[in-house]
Structures are given as structure tokens and as C-alpha cells.
Scaffold this motif. Structure first.
Motif, PDB file in Angstrom:
ATOM      1  N   LEU B   4      11.168  -7.430 -10.083  1.00 59.13           N
ATOM      2  CA  LEU B   4      11.826  -8.737 -11.373  1.00 59.13           C
ATOM      3  C   LEU B   4      11.083  -9.788 -10.398  1.00 59.13           C
ATOM      4  O   LEU B   4      10.465 -10.605  -9.377  1.00 59.13           O
ATOM      5  CB  LEU B   4      13.181  -8.430 -10.123  1.00 59.13           C
ATOM      6  CG  LEU B   4      14.224  -7.381 -11.055  1.00 59.13           C
ATOM      7  CD1 LEU B   4      15.114  -7.784 -10.622  1.00 59.13           C
ATOM      8  CD2 LEU B   4      13.784  -7.464 -11.927  1.00 59.13           C
ATOM      9  N   LEU B 287      27.200 -16.085  -9.862  1.00 64.01           N
ATOM     10  CA  LEU B 287      27.347 -16.196 -11.282  1.00 64.01           C
ATOM     11  C   LEU B 287      27.109 -17.209 -12.568  1.00 64.01           C
ATOM     12  O   LEU B 287      25.569 -17.023 -13.169  1.00 64.01           O
ATOM     13  CB  LEU B 287      28.117 -14.929 -12.216  1.00 64.01           C
ATOM     14  CG  LEU B 287      28.406 -13.759 -11.499  1.00 64.01           C
ATOM     15  CD1 LEU B 287      29.570 -12.816 -11.833  1.00 64.01           C
ATOM     16  CD2 LEU B 287      27.342 -12.403 -11.907  1.00 64.01           C
ATOM     17  N   LEU B 310      20.281  -9.351 -17.360  1.00 64.46           N
ATOM     18  CA  LEU B 310      21.366  -8.708 -15.760  1.00 64.46           C
ATOM     19  C   LEU B 310      22.491 -10.196 -16.174  1.00 64.46           C
ATOM     20  O   LEU B 310      23.566  -9.331 -15.205  1.00 64.46           O
ATOM     21  CB  LEU B 310      20.415  -9.781 -14.797  1.00 64.46           C
ATOM     22  CG  LEU B 310      19.276  -8.642 -13.910  1.00 64.46           C
ATOM     23  CD1 LEU B 310      18.857  -9.549 -13.490  1.00 64.46           C
ATOM     24  CD2 LEU B 310      19.329  -7.363 -14.455  1.00 64.46           C
ATOM     25  N   ASP B 313      25.474  -8.416 -17.562  1.00 64.92           N
ATOM     26  CA  ASP B 313      25.938  -7.163 -17.458  1.00 64.92           C
ATOM     27  C   ASP B 313      27.040  -7.465 -16.654  1.00 64.92           C
ATOM     28  O   ASP B 313      28.283  -7.550 -16.245  1.00 64.92           O
ATOM     29  CB  ASP B 313      24.429  -6.110 -16.958  1.00 64.92           C
ATOM     30  CG  ASP B 313      25.260  -5.378 -16.554  1.00 64.92           C
ATOM     31  OD1 ASP B 313      25.724  -4.816 -16.928  1.00 64.92           O
ATOM     32  OD2 ASP B 313      24.479  -4.529 -16.182  1.00 64.92           O
ATOM     33  N   LEU B 314      26.415  -8.298 -15.459  1.00 66.93           N
ATOM     34  CA  LEU B 314      27.683  -8.318 -14.182  1.00 66.93           C
ATOM     35  C   LEU B 314      28.245  -9.451 -14.674  1.00 66.93           C
ATOM     36  O   LEU B 314      29.416  -9.530 -13.998  1.00 66.93           O
ATOM     37  CB  LEU B 314      26.761  -9.075 -12.693  1.00 66.93           C
ATOM     38  CG  LEU B 314      25.994  -8.051 -12.078  1.00 66.93           C
ATOM     39  CD1 LEU B 314      24.847  -7.100 -12.641  1.00 66.93           C
ATOM     40  CD2 LEU B 314      25.670  -9.232 -10.961  1.00 66.93           C
ATOM     41  N   ARG B 317      31.457  -8.192 -16.547  1.00 68.02           N
ATOM     42  CA  ARG B 317      32.179  -7.303 -15.802  1.00 68.02           C
ATOM     43  C   ARG B 317      32.747  -8.297 -15.176  1.00 68.02           C
ATOM     44  O   ARG B 317      33.872  -7.431 -14.714  1.00 68.02           O
ATOM     45  CB  ARG B 317      30.788  -6.104 -14.823  1.00 68.02           C
ATOM     46  CG  ARG B 317      30.666  -5.485 -16.259  1.00 68.02           C
ATOM     47  CD  ARG B 317      29.925  -3.738 -14.862  1.00 68.02           C
ATOM     48  NE  ARG B 317      28.802  -4.653 -15.098  1.00 68.02           N
ATOM     49  CZ  ARG B 317      28.366  -4.061 -13.092  1.00 68.02           C
ATOM     50  NH1 ARG B 317      28.574  -3.358 -13.231  1.00 68.02           N
ATOM     51  NH2 ARG B 317      26.762  -4.402 -13.558  1.00 68.02           N
ATOM     52  N   GLU B 321      36.178  -7.823 -14.446  1.00 67.52           N
ATOM     53  CA  GLU B 321      37.681  -7.941 -12.828  1.00 67.52           C
ATOM     54  C   GLU B 321      38.557  -9.091 -12.950  1.00 67.52           C
ATOM     55  O   GLU B 321      39.437  -8.798 -11.630  1.00 67.52           O
ATOM     56  CB  GLU B 321      36.661  -8.229 -12.028  1.00 67.52           C
ATOM     57  CG  GLU B 321      36.832  -8.440 -10.544  1.00 67.52           C
ATOM     58  CD  GLU B 321      35.449  -8.689  -9.450  1.00 67.52           C
ATOM     59  OE1 GLU B 321      33.801  -8.457  -9.610  1.00 67.52           O
ATOM     60  OE2 GLU B 321      35.293  -8.901  -8.197  1.00 67.52           O
ATOM     61  N   GLU B 364      25.151  -1.494 -21.916  1.00 66.71           N
ATOM     62  CA  GLU B 364      24.468  -0.016 -21.422  1.00 66.71           C
ATOM     63  C   GLU B 364      22.670   0.157 -22.342  1.00 66.71           C
ATOM     64  O   GLU B 364      22.166  -0.229 -21.531  1.00 66.71           O
ATOM     65  CB  GLU B 364      24.735   1.034 -22.571  1.00 66.71           C
ATOM     66  CG  GLU B 364      25.891   1.602 -21.601  1.00 66.71           C
ATOM     67  CD  GLU B 364      27.337   0.321 -21.570  1.00 66.71           C
ATOM     68  OE1 GLU B 364      27.354   0.220 -23.076  1.00 66.71           O
ATOM     69  OE2 GLU B 364      27.919   0.593 -19.844  1.00 66.71           O
ATOM     70  N   ARG B 367      21.028  -3.249 -19.863  1.00 69.26           N
ATOM     71  CA  ARG B 367      20.673  -2.377 -18.566  1.00 69.26           C
ATOM     72  C   ARG B 367      19.363  -1.273 -19.125  1.00 69.26           C
ATOM     73  O   ARG B 367      18.348  -1.190 -17.992  1.00 69.26           O
ATOM     74  CB  ARG B 367      21.373  -1.109 -18.119  1.00 69.26           C
ATOM     75  CG  ARG B 367      22.665  -2.085 -17.330  1.00 69.26           C
ATOM     76  CD  ARG B 367      23.984  -0.866 -16.772  1.00 69.26           C
ATOM     77  NE  ARG B 367      25.158  -1.645 -16.566  1.00 69.26           N
ATOM     78  CZ  ARG B 367      26.564  -0.964 -16.826  1.00 69.26           C
ATOM     79  NH1 ARG B 367      26.626   0.280 -16.316  1.00 69.26           N
ATOM     80  NH2 ARG B 367      27.323  -1.383 -16.978  1.00 69.26           N
ATOM     81  N   GLY B 368      19.190  -1.297 -20.175  1.00 69.73           N
ATOM     82  CA  GLY B 368      18.002  -0.108 -20.553  1.00 69.73           C
ATOM     83  C   GLY B 368      16.800  -1.041 -20.702  1.00 69.73           C
ATOM     84  O   GLY B 368      15.718  -0.739 -20.207  1.00 69.73           O
ATOM     85  N   VAL B 370      16.645  -3.453 -18.624  1.00 70.78           N
ATOM     86  CA  VAL B 370      16.229  -4.091 -17.261  1.00 70.78           C
ATOM     87  C   VAL B 370      15.285  -3.226 -16.653  1.00 70.78           C
ATOM     88  O   VAL B 370      14.244  -3.105 -16.192  1.00 70.78           O
ATOM     89  CB  VAL B 370      17.577  -4.443 -16.564  1.00 70.78           C
ATOM     90  CG1 VAL B 370      16.876  -4.161 -15.022  1.00 70.78           C
ATOM     91  CG2 VAL B 370      18.323  -5.357 -17.127  1.00 70.78           C
ATOM     92  N   ALA B 371      15.690  -1.616 -16.757  1.00 72.39           N
ATOM     93  CA  ALA B 371      14.993  -0.394 -16.490  1.00 72.39           C
ATOM     94  C   ALA B 371      13.383  -0.989 -17.157  1.00 72.39           C
ATOM     95  O   ALA B 371      12.919  -0.214 -15.718  1.00 72.39           O
ATOM     96  CB  ALA B 371      16.066   0.897 -17.271  1.00 72.39           C
ATOM     97  N   LEU B 374      12.261  -2.877 -14.943  1.00 71.62           N
ATOM     98  CA  LEU B 374      11.453  -2.438 -13.377  1.00 71.62           C
ATOM     99  C   LEU B 374      10.228  -1.233 -13.353  1.00 71.62           C
ATOM    100  O   LEU B 374       9.638  -1.119 -12.852  1.00 71.62           O
ATOM    101  CB  LEU B 374      12.851  -1.973 -12.960  1.00 71.62           C
ATOM    102  CG  LEU B 374      13.834  -2.743 -12.961  1.00 71.62           C
ATOM    103  CD1 LEU B 374      15.039  -1.718 -12.286  1.00 71.62           C
ATOM    104  CD2 LEU B 374      13.629  -4.166 -11.654  1.00 71.62           C
ATOM    105  N   VAL B 376      10.886   1.483 -14.724  1.00 69.49           N
ATOM    106  CA  VAL B 376      11.339   2.739 -14.771  1.00 69.49           C
ATOM    107  C   VAL B 376      10.895   3.882 -16.549  1.00 69.49           C
ATOM    108  O   VAL B 376      11.827   4.956 -16.722  1.00 69.49           O
ATOM    109  CB  VAL B 376      12.477   3.343 -13.770  1.00 69.49           C
ATOM    110  CG1 VAL B 376      11.999   2.509 -12.489  1.00 69.49           C
ATOM    111  CG2 VAL B 376      13.616   2.273 -14.559  1.00 69.49           C
ATOM    112  N   ARG B 377      11.349   3.131 -17.774  1.00 72.77           N
ATOM    113  CA  ARG B 377      11.783   3.296 -18.791  1.00 72.77           C
ATOM    114  C   ARG B 377      10.463   3.115 -19.285  1.00 72.77           C
ATOM    115  O   ARG B 377       9.846   2.378 -19.415  1.00 72.77           O
ATOM    116  CB  ARG B 377      12.793   2.721 -19.495  1.00 72.77           C
ATOM    117  CG  ARG B 377      12.986   2.843 -21.003  1.00 72.77           C
ATOM    118  CD  ARG B 377      14.383   2.491 -21.033  1.00 72.77           C
ATOM    119  NE  ARG B 377      14.029   2.487 -22.426  1.00 72.77           N
ATOM    120  CZ  ARG B 377      14.679   1.180 -23.283  1.00 72.77           C
ATOM    121  NH1 ARG B 377      14.794   0.002 -22.639  1.00 72.77           N
ATOM    122  NH2 ARG B 377      14.656   1.690 -24.617  1.00 72.77           N
TER     123      ARG B 377
END
Lengths: 301, 377
Positions: B4, B287, B310, B313-314, B317, B321, B364, B367-368, B370-371, B374, B376-377
Motif C-alpha cells: 500500500l 476517517l 478503502l 469501505d471503512l 461501515r 456503526e 465487496e 475490497r476486491g 484493494v486485494a 495488495l 493477492v488477486r
């Protein structure tokens, strides 16, 4: 400048005992004014070093020596002695509880509006969850005493911001370890990082790391703003728990063993999130402030 | 391994303090009822025009197009003040946030002259036609077709969840102008359709509590002259995705339920509730720094897509909260007809909450992204 500093910091901190190299390079008192015997530089420079120390879990009292003790002595107009230092707040004779690195450092004690540099007469060794020294100290006499304008509440904020910076370094390390492991570990014939469920865990972790990091960086630029520091530490402490939990979930059982290096990071996350106040303590401080929430947030109170 | 990038904090220039004070002074004299999720559900065209008179729409557009040549960080200050106050900004939100900048970046001189000054005055509201009945997260699968005809194009297809189309003076439509072939992102184009128009039918899609924010927009051979193609034919995917960092990381991804925090703080008379307010403030402070960091990067001409994903996403959520925290610390039931502002705001927030993590790219999908960043995808 800060990129070079960061590179140097990572080289030094990766060693088993970085302290001698830090002293040789004059990096133990960055952020402490030169006229007080420090190395000069800004608090942001000091944060670069501290973040690298957190990333590597370096066994050195770096936050204590410069960020805390050095700046405290400078504020009181006292010269900063060489060697490792730590700080504590409490009655001048002691006992002072859970002093970081107390056995290995001279202690700058803040008591009743003045500071003194003391060598403990009696040390009862203790440790935090990560095995870092947290010792109980008793003192005989003061070596140097001077009035100090820094209040105990301010010193606690300094400590909270230091731990928040260390947390951001450790969280980044945890993320890198988890991402690397997800790319190596194979199950069902493919790396586990190919599974969307694991990808989403890592993405969630990355979000916590990035938000905590930018918030702490912002607070380091405004270290005298109580709302900034309280928010930065509260958020970093909250994020530390999430990040540690996901790091372990991704690593599976190997992550909880002594042989695997993950614990060097996660034990520190769990320790540092508590020290100088956890997310609940700092939330309570924010909640107790008078004023409209929006004005508090935007610094326009 | 991909890592990142660090996100630098965004620093608001000192001159924004006076701007912020002016916005607060203006809002104090405006008679609106504050509401949660005001940027979707609080449409008031007259309020939008008054903002335009103040110079707070089209702020970043150049003066020669009726804009105000302000920085993205100055705009950030204005919109976060409007959102925190729960002001009725829904009518102009999309035209101000993304259509104006998109026409500036991709439009012809004639399009800029025609639309940008009106957007900045609060007299031209846009809708954007993206999602379709069979195309939600998979936007590249849109089937609305642009058929080549002499002098222009004819649009055939159906758009859904089109916010504010019933109030809009024009809609920006993403349509397939050529078959996809090997590259499914190729062959997409953007078209400007002033409303109302022959061959375009706008029908309400009512929200679960009866509110009218979304629409179905049916194109039955509506004609678009060549002069109303936005940007290059076939370049639609790039044009649409270039705006995403603007769309995803703004303060509207954190503040949709801020009104609840303020109302909870006003009646937080025991320690548990005060601590809870403090916890929300700490998270929101962090945030907001992230959102500001993305705004600062955009102001420097960078495109921080990954941090923007990111933040959304945060942030979204967190908006949820807030609702749960208020529920834990008050005994107030959500009631849209209540005289109690907290009961009313809670009703607005609870019913709007599912949308927070859907709109602008589901969490979702984010996050894909972001992945992939990173590695990993």
C-alpha cells in the motif's frame, strides 16, 4: 530527507540490538532541540524513526529517550544526558509502576511541577505482553531538579502519540506478513490469497492500517491539539485489535507459535494499544469535552 | 509483493477557516429541517440555487465557465459543512460532484459553455445513467445500446437506481456503442441527454419507506446528436473510472449519519453515552483525515484509487456503526412522523443504511480492488 531517514532507520532497526548504531548515527534524540543537547529535527522526523522501530519491534527505548524524556528535559531547560532514558510521572521518591525500560535507562521523573533525572535505588523487574521491560522503581535522591511547564496530562498525550506511531509501524508489518503468507500458503491446490474470503479480510486490514496511519501522521503535525492526539491514539488502539485478529486468522495455527515471527508484531500491538490509554480511555476524554461535536472535529471550537 | 502506498495527511489551507465560517453563517439563516443522508434524500432546488448564488457550486470549475477556480480542498470544506448540517443538497449533488468535472475534462467547448455555468448557478441538475436491471456491480456489462444513425445516435435500453432523474435537467448515459469483442471495457461511450426528451420515460422506483429518490429511465430510441457525445466514442470506460476517486472518498461517505451523533451528544447525560460519543468522534476524526488525505492527493493531480476505495469501505461501515451506537445509548424508537428530531433522524438513518454500503460500488467490489492492489488477486 525523510525518505533517506526512513531507509536508514529500517537498516538500523532490523538489527538484533539497534541501540549502538542509533547512538552512533545520532538518532536517539531526533526531535529534541539541539540547544538542549538533542539532535534537532522535527517531531515528524522522530516519527519516521519510531514508526520503523515499531515495524521491526526493535528492543530499544527510543520513544522514551528522545520523544518523551529528551523533550521533557528540554522543556524544563535541563541538558539532556547521553545514553538511554525513560520517563515516569508520580511521587518523587516512588514507587513508580511499570516504567518502560526502567532497569536499563536513567529515569526522568515528572512530579509536582518539576522534573528530576534519577537513578533508581531499587528495581522490580516486570514486562508487558511482548516482553518489553516495564519495571517498578524506587528512588533515593534527585540528581537535577528544575521546574517544568509540561503537565502530567500533556506528558500522557506525548506518550499516547508515541505509542500510536509505534502501532502504525507494527500494523504495517502485520499487514505485510499476512499478505505475504496468503500468497505462499497453499490449500485446495492454490494460494489461500486466491480465495475471496481471505482477500476481503486482507482488504479490511489494509483499510484499518491506512486510516490509522494517515490519522497518526496528521496528529504528529498537530501534537498540541488534544482532540487530534486523543483521536489518533483511540483509533490506532482500536485498529490494532482488528489488525492483530485478522493477521492471526490469515496465518492459521502457525501464527500463534513461538517459532513464527508474527507474534513479535501482534504481542506489541496488544501491549501498545493499552499503554498511555486504550481506545476506551481516550474516547472517554473526547466524550467529556464540552462543545459541539462538529466544532471539536474540525478544530473550530 | 505489492504494498500500500502511504497516504499523506491533507492539510486545509488557513484561508479555508474564513470560508468555513461563511458557510456556517449562511446555514444558520437557512430554514431547512436537518436530515440524515441529505445528499440523496434532501433535494431542494431553491436551496441549490441559493448555494449557487454564494459561489458554492462548481467551485473547482474555471471562472470562464461560470465556476470559481477554487481548490478541491476549499470545496471539501464547503461540502463537509453542508453534510454535517444535514442540508438539502440532493438536487445538485451529482452535477456538482462529478458531472461538472467530467464535462470540463472530457466535453467539447460548446458542451462546457452550455452546461457548466448552469451547473454552477444551481440551475442545471444532472442524473447519471449507469446501473441497469442486469448490470449492477458488473458495470461493463451494460446493455443499453447506442445505435449509429445519421447525425448522431439512438439510445435503446433501461437504466435503474437513477438518483434524482425526476428532478434532473439532463442525464449522462453510459451505453454500448460497439460490441465488446475481446476487451469488454471497449465500445462504451457517454451521452448527454437533456430532459425531458422524446423517447425517454422516467418512472419512480420508491424506496422501502416510500421516498422517491430513485428512478427507472427507459430509452426507446431517444436521439442524441453527435454534439452531445461526451468525450470520445469508445472511451466511456476510462472516462467513468477516472472519476471514481472523487466519487468514493468524499465526506459524504462518512457523514450520512452525522446528524445522529450531534443529537446523541445533546442528550448524552450519563457517562456511557458520553463515552460512546467520544468513541464515534475518534473514529470519525481518523476517517476524516483519510478523506482529506485523498482530497489532498487529488488536488496534487494524483489518482489515489486504492485509498479512495478503502475510505469508502471503512467510512460507510462507520455510518452504520453510528446508528447502532445511538440505538445502544437511547431508548428512542425510529419514527418518521415523530416530533422528536432524534426519533425522526433515526428513522431516516435506519432505512437508508443498507444503501450506504451499496452505492458507488459495493464494499465487496471495493475490497476486491484493494486485494488486487495488495497483489493477492
Amino acid at each position: 530527507m525523510s525518505e533517506l531517514l526512513e531507509e536508514t532507520a529500517h537498516q538500523i532497526m532490523a538489527a538484533p540490538d539497534p541501540w549502538p548504531a542509533l547512538e552512533d548515527a545520532g538518532l536517539t534524540l531526533v526531535g529534541v532541540p539541539e540547544e538542549a543537547g538533542g539532535s534537532g529535527g522535527t517531531l515528524e522526523d522522530a516519527a519516521v524513526l519510531l514508526r520503523a522501530a515499531g515495524y521491526h519491534g526493535a528492543p530499544v527505548p527510543l520513544a522514551e529517550t528522545g520523544w518523551l524524556a529528551g523533550r521533557l528535559l528540554a522543556a524544563a531547560g535541563l541538558p539532556v544526558p547521553s545514553g538511554p532514558l525513560t520517563v515516569a510521572h508520580g511521587p518523587s521518591g516512588g514507587p513508580l509502576r511499570r516504567v518502560p525500560w526502567g532497569r536499563a535507562a536513567r529515569c526522568v521523573v515528572l512530579a509536582d511541577g518539576s522534573v528530576a533525572i534519577l537513578d533508581p535505588a531499587q528495581v522490580t523487574e516486570g514486562a508487558n505482553l511482548a516482553g518489553e521491560p516495564r519495571d517498578d522503581l524506587v528512588f533515593d535522591a534527585a540528581e537535577a531538579v528544575a521546574p517544568c511547564p509540561v503537565t502530567p496530562a500533556e506528558l500522557r498525550r506525548w506518550g499516547a502519540l508515541a505509542r500510536a506511531v509505534q502501532l502504525t509501524g507494527a500494523m504495517r508489518r502485520a499487514l505485510e506478513l499476512a499478505v505475504a503468507y496468503a500468497g505462499e500458503r497453499e490449500q485446495f491446490g492454490r494460494p489461500i490469497g486466491r480465495f475471496q474470503a481471505v482477500q476481503h479480510l486482507l482488504a479490511e486490514m489494509a483499510g484499518e492500517v491506512v486510516v490509522a496511519d494517515v490519522a497518526v501522521r496528521a496528529a504528529v503535525r498537530t501534537p498540541d491539539d488534544p482532540v487530534a492526539v486523543a483521536s489518533a491514539k483511540a483509533n490506532a488502539s482500536r485498529a490494532a485489535g482488528e489488525v492483530a485478529a485478522i493477521a492471526h486468522q490469515v496465518h492459521g495455527a502457525i501464527g500463534v507459535t513461538a517459532e513464527h515471527p508474527l507474534h513479535r508484531t501482534t504481542l506489541r500491538l496488544w501491549s501498545w494499544r493499552e499503554e498511555y490509554g486504550d481506545e476506551h480511555a481516550w474516547a472517554a476524554e473526547l466524550g467529556a469535552l464540552d462543545g459541539d461535536p462538529w466544532e471539536l472535529l474540525t478544530g473550530t471550537r | 509483493m505489492a504494498t500500500l502506498p502511504d497516504l499523506d495527511p491533507g492539510t486545509l489551507p488557513p484561508e479555508t477557516a474564513a470560508l468555513r465560517a461563511r458557510v456556517r453563517g449562511f446555514l444558520a439563516d437557512e430554514p431547512f429541517t436537518p436530515r440524515c443522508d441529505c445528499w440523496l434524500t434532501g433535494a431542494d432546488p431553491a436551496f441549490s440555487r441559493r448555494l449557487g448564488e454564494q459561489g458554492w457550486l462548481g467551485m473547482t470549475l474555471p471562472a470562464r465557465y461560470g465556476g470559481h477556480g477554487r481548490s478541491p480542498l476549499e470545496r471539501f470544506v464547503v461540502i463537509e459543512e453542508l453534510l454535517a448540517a444535514g442540508a438539502p443538497v440532493g438536487a445538485h449533488w451529482i452535477s456538482d460532484r462529478q458531472v461538472g468535472p467530467s464535462i470540463l475534462a472530457n466535453g467539447t467547448e460548446e458542451q462546457r459553455q452550455e452546461f457548466l455555468p448552469a451547473i454552477a448557478r444551481g440551475e442545471c441538475f444532472f442524473a447519471i445513467g449507469m446501473s441497469e436491471p442486469d448490470s449492477g456491480s458488473d458495470l461493463a456489462s451494460v446493455r443499453t445500446r447506442a445505435e449509429r444513425v445519421p447525425g448522431g445516435w439512438r439510445l435503446h435500453g433501461t437504466k435503474v437506481w437513477t438518483s434524482g432523474a425526476h428532478l434532473a435537467h439532463a442525464i449522462l448515459v453510459l451505453a454500448r456503442s460497439a460490441s465488446a469483442g475481446d476487451d469488454r471495457h471497449a465500445g462504451l461511450s457517454q451521452f448527454i441527454v437533456p430532459l425531458p426528451a422524446e423517447g425517454v420515460t422516467v418512472r419512480p422506483i420508491l424506496a422501502m419507506t416510500g421516498g422517491h429518490h430513485f428512478n427507472e429511465v427507459v430509452f426507446d430510441g431517444a436521439f442524441v446528436p453527435d454534439a452531445m457525445v461526451l468525450g470520445q466514442i469508445g472511451d466511456g470506460w476510462r472516462q467513468v473510472t477516472a472519476e471514481l476517486a472523487y466519487e468514493r472518498s468524499g465526506p459524504e461517505r462518512l457523514l450520512s449519519t452525522f446528524l445522529l451523533i450531534r443529537l446523541l451528544a445533546e442528550r448524552a447525560d450519563e457517562a456511557g453515552a458520553r463515552n460512546a460519543v467520544g468513541g464515534l468522534l475518534a473514529r470519525l476524526w481518523a476517517l476524516r483525515q483519510a478523506s482529506l488525505g485523498v482530497a489532498g492527493a487529488l488536488a496534487q493531480g494524483r489518482t489515489p484509487d486504492l485509498p479512495a476505495a478503502l475510505v469508502k469501505d471503512l467510512g460507510t461501515r462507520f455510518e452504520r456503526e453510528v446508528v447502532e451506537t445511538v440505538r445502544r445509548h437511547t431508548a428512542v424508537e425510529p419514527d418518521p412522523g415523530s416530533a422528536d428530531p432524534l426519533a425522526r433522524a433515526l428513522a431516516e438513518a435506519v432505512a437508508q443504511t443498507p444503501g450506504f454500503t451499496l452505492r458507488g460500488g459495493t464494499n465487496e467490489i471495493l475490497r476486491g480492488i484493494v486485494a488486487r492492489g495488495l497483489g493477492v488477486r
